[in-house]
Scaffold this motif. Structure first.
Motif, PDB file in Angstrom:
ATOM      1  N   ALA A 104       0.448  -1.240  -0.055  1.00  0.00           N
ATOM      2  CA  ALA A 104       0.423  -0.024   0.181  1.00  0.00           C
ATOM      3  C   ALA A 104       1.119   1.247  -0.268  1.00  0.00           C
ATOM      4  N   ASP A 105       1.924   1.757   1.066  1.00  0.00           N
ATOM      5  CA  ASP A 105       2.256   2.275   0.893  1.00  0.00           C
ATOM      6  C   ASP A 105       3.347   2.402  -0.133  1.00  0.00           C
ATOM      7  N   HIS A 106       3.827   1.539  -1.281  1.00  0.00           N
ATOM      8  CA  HIS A 106       4.575   1.507  -2.377  1.00  0.00           C
ATOM      9  C   HIS A 106       3.676   2.581  -3.253  1.00  0.00           C
ATOM     10  N   PHE A 107       2.313   2.142  -3.278  1.00  0.00           N
ATOM     11  CA  PHE A 107       1.870   2.791  -4.767  1.00  0.00           C
ATOM     12  C   PHE A 107       0.827   4.136  -4.142  1.00  0.00           C
ATOM     13  N   ARG A 108       0.781   4.438  -2.776  1.00  0.00           N
ATOM     14  CA  ARG A 108       0.561   6.098  -2.368  1.00  0.00           C
ATOM     15  C   ARG A 108       2.156   6.424  -2.967  1.00  0.00           C
ATOM     16  N   GLU A 109       3.177   6.086  -2.394  1.00  0.00           N
ATOM     17  CA  GLU A 109       4.340   6.868  -2.502  1.00  0.00           C
ATOM     18  C   GLU A 109       4.375   7.381  -3.913  1.00  0.00           C
ATOM     19  N   ARG A 110       3.836   6.596  -5.097  1.00  0.00           N
ATOM     20  CA  ARG A 110       3.837   6.794  -6.279  1.00  0.00           C
ATOM     21  C   ARG A 110       2.146   7.174  -6.951  1.00  0.00           C
ATOM     22  N   ASN A 111       1.577   7.621  -6.549  1.00  0.00           N
ATOM     23  CA  ASN A 111       0.265   8.559  -6.237  1.00  0.00           C
ATOM     24  C   ASN A 111       0.028   7.176  -7.693  1.00  0.00           C
ATOM     25  N   ILE A 112      -0.069   5.817  -7.436  1.00  0.00           N
ATOM     26  CA  ILE A 112      -0.645   5.262  -8.675  1.00  0.00           C
ATOM     27  C   ILE A 112      -1.781   4.236  -7.659  1.00  0.00           C
ATOM     28  N   SER A 113      -3.213   4.782  -8.153  1.00  0.00           N
ATOM     29  CA  SER A 113      -3.792   3.826  -7.379  1.00  0.00           C
ATOM     30  C   SER A 113      -4.485   2.629  -7.725  1.00  0.00           C
ATOM     31  N   PHE A 114      -4.519   1.975  -5.935  1.00  0.00           N
ATOM     32  CA  PHE A 114      -4.607   1.005  -5.880  1.00  0.00           C
ATOM     33  C   PHE A 114      -5.647   0.376  -5.425  1.00  0.00           C
ATOM     34  N   LEU A 115      -6.406  -0.896  -4.960  1.00  0.00           N
ATOM     35  CA  LEU A 115      -7.348  -1.213  -4.550  1.00  0.00           C
ATOM     36  C   LEU A 115      -6.663  -2.951  -4.305  1.00  0.00           C
ATOM     37  N   LEU A 116      -7.302  -2.193  -2.920  1.00  0.00           N
ATOM     38  CA  LEU A 116      -7.440  -3.525  -1.849  1.00  0.00           C
ATOM     39  C   LEU A 116      -8.567  -4.312  -1.991  1.00  0.00           C
ATOM     40  N   ILE A 117      -8.219  -5.513  -1.849  1.00  0.00           N
ATOM     41  CA  ILE A 117     -10.345  -5.857  -2.155  1.00  0.00           C
ATOM     42  C   ILE A 117     -10.290  -7.636  -0.676  1.00  0.00           C
ATOM     43  N   ASN A 118     -10.431  -7.458   0.251  1.00  0.00           N
ATOM     44  CA  ASN A 118     -11.259  -8.281   1.206  1.00  0.00           C
ATOM     45  C   ASN A 118     -12.035  -9.415   0.377  1.00  0.00           C
TER      46      ASN A 118
END
Length: 506
Positions: free
Chosen positions: A418-432
């Motif tokens: 999550a931090d990786h994508f947040r730092e690069r401002n790339i949208s990331f969707l984690l789904i339970n």
């Protein structure tokens, strides 16, 4: 001395050049004729190379994860729904393989940069956290107190994670090399430096497929990859009592192979009635094993659907040995892998087709499904050691409910992802992701489950999104605890499409 040094330098340069050319490049120029579940890691590498060479002309959605991801989302159907329902023309790609845990998704992240994703989607489920391994190693152990270094070492064993040696050896070394013993560390160094060692256990499978499909009988395989049979066919190529197909030139010249079991024969011959509405033929099956069949020439005079009907069927739950399986599907004969094709299909590493097992539960009532669920997945361990991991998962869910949640190992890697994508401002969707209501009942009402949901929610923020849909699919949409049937996947497609579609600016 000078000549010796020059020779050694020339030898090393030649070795690295040959290694790079043959194992890093040439093997990925050959067609890939391995379906999804036959050569997982080669398929992953092949698909990565394919995507990497494609020019980016549209926004890209990349789905990462394990078989949970593959069985949940159909890339083609999702792409179609996004185009039709949200006017989004995007490319959807898979970079998933069976058994892929958060650690290895994390090691994949730098590989994604050349692919330029606009959105990365990661569906996860309990199986991905490998929590059950603690109880397998330590029958009296607990996940809230187990020594993390022991769990890490277990996760690096070849049996548990061959991908670490085959796909991410250098990345694994950098991340957890300090947890390795000298022998393991040496293997990872060798795998990082030489592709012939790195790929030695996976590249031969595709070469064997190519040779088999062109010159062999195609009777030794793990997943059917022939034509779709209107009446349905199992993932292993077993028909029901009746199956239909169109004639081909290859079939005319070489015939085709079917496997006949002693359980179908049951001590006496079995008749096959063959018809296309005009021509008729009868073949008597009287021996077990793979049988080579030829159709009469009349069937090739025009391209009409041919139907074969067997005199009777057999049932896998009444069989023995390798044919024993706990289900009630009526079985016929097994078709060769590339049945009905003039040439084997390639590039099908992430294509999923419906199989007869996907339709077992379509009209079942809950009580009937529950009985079938326990019978098919959890009974007869002594006869079916392959279900051991399912039994271990059930035990883990029952035991974890008595423990406190501890965000260690794979959960820490979820945060790193999550931090990786947040730092690069790339949208990331984690789904339970959805889980079968039956297995959810074993632990959903526990403090562990509630705290684990809170932890997953805490990962959201910025370009990172979290979506909890763990009860969004009825039990009939699951083939086990966490894998969707084809019907379940179709049911979920518009739900995934709506959530993903809303992440793109209008």
């Amino acid at each position: 001395m000078k000549h010796r040094i020059l020779f050694i330098c020339f030898f090393l340069i030649s070795l690295f050049a040959l290694d790079f050319l043959v194992f890093k490049k040439l093997q990925f120029w050959l067609p890939n004729e391995s379906p999804w579940n036959t050569n997982h890691f080669f398929n992953f590498l092949y698909e990565y190379e394919r995507i990497r060479t494609l020019p980016k002309t549209k926004k890209r959605v990349i789905i990462v994860g394990s078989s949970v991801a593959y069985y949940s989302i159909d890339a083609g159907k999702l792409k179609e729904s996004l185009r039709n329902d949200f006017d989004l023309d995007v490319d959807v790609f898979y970079l998933a393989y069976a058994g892929n845990s958060p650690l290895y998704v994390y090691l994949l992240l730098n590989w994604l940069d050349p692919l330029e994703p606009d959105l990365v989607v990661y569906p996860v489920n309990f199986i991905d956290y490998r929590i059950h391994r603690t109880y397998v190693m330590f029958p009296e152990g607990r996940n809230d107190s187990v020594d993390e270094s022991v769990v890490v070492k277990d996760a690096l064993t070849f049996g548990e994670a061959p991908q670490s040696l085959w796909i991410f050896p250098w990345e694994t070394l950098k991340e957890v090399g300090s947890s390795m013993d000298l022998e393991t560390w040496s293997r990872y160094v060798l795998s990082s430096g030489f592709s012939f060692y790195r790929y030695k256990d996976i590249y031969l499978q595709n070469l064997q497929n190519l040779v088999q499909h062109r010159f062999g009988r195609n009777t030794s395989y793990h997943a059917y990859a022939g034509v779709l049979i209107p009446e349905g066919i199992s993932g292993l190529g077993w028909t029901g009592q009746q199956f239909s197909f169109l004639p081909t030139e290859k079939m005319k010249n070489k015939g085709f192979w079917v496997e006949v079991t002693s359980f179908l024969l049951a001590g006496k011959p079995c008749r096959m009635e063959i018809s296309n509405g005009k021509a008729k033929q009868e073949i008597v099956l009287n021996k077990a094993g793979w049988v080579h069949l030829y159709l009469d020439s009349e069937f090739f005079q025009e391209k009409k659907l041919i139907t074969i009907k067997l005199e009777r069927t057999w049932f896998a739950n009444e069989a023995t040995g390798a044919y024993l399986d706990y289900h009630f599907d009526p079985m016929g004969v097994r078709l060769e892998q590339t049945f009905g094709l003039e040439e084997a299909r390639s590039g099908i590493q992430y294509e999923r087709e419906p199989r007869t097992e996907d339709f077992r539960y379509r009209n079942m009532k809950e009580e009937e499904y529950r009985k079938y669920f326990h019978y098919r997945l959890l009974e007869g361990l002594e006869k079916r050691p392959g279900i051991g991991y399912l039994v271990a998962l059930k035990l883990a869910k029952e035991r974890i409910r008595e423990e406190s949640f501890r965000p260690y190992f794979h959960f820490r890697y979820l945060k790193k992802i999550a931090d990786h994508f947040r730092e690069r401002n790339i949208s990331f969707l984690l789904i339970n992701n959805p889980e079968n209501p039956i297995s959810l009942d074993w632990y959903e009402d526990s403090r562990w489950y509630r705290d684990h949901l809170t932890y997953l929610q805490s990962l959201a923020g910025g370009s990172v999104y979290y979506w909890d849909i763990h009860r969004s699919l009825p039990m009939q949409g699951f083939s086990d605890f966490h894998h969707f049937t084809y019907i379940g996947m179709e049911q979920m497609n518009p739900i995934y499409a709506k959530r993903i579609g809303n992440l793109f600016p209008k």
